[in-house]
Motif scaffolding. Sequence first.
Motif: not given
Length: 463
Positions: A259-261, A342-344, A389-393, A431-433
């Motif tokens: 996980s990566d938050l 983001g990334h896979m 994938l991650t969404v992390e602006p 902020i990353e989900d």
Amino acid sequence: MFPLKVYQQRREQLRKTLGSGVLLFPGNVDAAFNYPANQYHFRQDSSFLYFFGLDHPGLAGVLDADSGEDWIFGDDVDMDDIIWMGPQPAISERAEQVGVKNTAPYGDLQKFIKKALDAGRRVHFLPPYRGETAIELEKLLGIPVAQLKERSSKVLIKGIVAQRSIKDSYEIEEISKAIDTAYLMHTTAMKMAHPGTVEQEIAGTIEGIAMAHGGPVSFPVILSMNGQTLHNHDHSQTLVKGRLMVTDAGCETALHYASDLTRTVPVGGKFDSRQKPVYEAVLAANMEGIRAIRPGVNYRDVHLLAATVMTRKLKEIGLMKGDVDEAVAAGAHALFFPHGLGHMMGLDVHDMENLGEDYVGYDDKIKRAEQFGLAFLRLGRELQPGFVLTVEPGCYFIPALIDQWKAEKLHTDFINYSEVEKYKDFGGVRIEDDVLVTDTGHRVLGKPVPKTVAEVEETMMKN
Ligand code: GLY
Ligand code: MN
């Protein structure tokens, strides 16, 4: 481990993709920490784990795409090992658990590979990322270490990327478990973010939560009031009211799915009038980005959408000016958002990055851009159901970068430098989900971690 058939099917699919040749997967070996007998916690190679599932050092896996046979090479433990490590299953028993019928002592691998090479067969291998593996491959294949990356098998890389990019339901469940642990890590960090607390106390506590749930962390914890430094591993500061704290952290499950938050919180529990609009600019970019995720969309376009949303908000704050679309096309927003959206994510937090980022995130249809900011986007290609994938602006005020751009008079039509100057002590927000691409859209995975201003402030009060 997953059911045996999962590993059998994965190997079957890969053999079919390659069609012929020998596919060599050296597993990882123990790595010395400060002397040979004192070692880092063992971490198996992710492609080895994906196809063979066995989480032990000193193994190699081979797929023969012509005969259809699979092999595990490894040595059974001796009495010395039993004394120090306890009884261990035989290699043949371990191999049976993942449906591999053929096993042999590790020393036989050299003969096996030599026989294949002498017969003129192609031996496919992945680019190594550890010194020990590179030395082993040089020995097995006779290819100098310096040439291994270039001579690694592009068809094998592409075949593995195609398979590992699409997560099945077992994998999605594992990733969700890792996110649920990250929920505990992040809500704990939020509740600990009081003035007077040293960052290390929080970083250590959340790393402990990862370990207590299967662990380890999926990458070294990033936690700092100096969130403008994107990967800040320095946790030496004492928290001060009026600053923000960025926590970018995740964990691995026992099966090594990640996980990566990231969450950003105001030290002391209340966003102030300067922090709140910047936080909400990043939040809008995160939420609009997530909303745009569905099969068929290029992730580069989602990145640009998030950049546009953030630019519009930064213009409202007075940090940017001019035409929003032109500013994004010119890359002016990258002063504040100098990384990709983001990334896979999967068995690696940056999934398969060891195989080559351009093979994972780009393809023949969409190539990596060269513009500052956009060039750092790890995933640009078209989304497919099953991608995680991650969404992390993020929005950062990096004094050295501001000074450089200002001195070079970069993007003066779009950046309000006199206003930006006032934010040099601000830090950063990210902020990353973690998001699954579904057949019709997307699903944010795991237990939702507080994210809106109200949710974050409310959580920080509960301690
Ligand atoms: N979480 C760290 C990164 O994505 O680079
Ligand atoms: Mn990330």
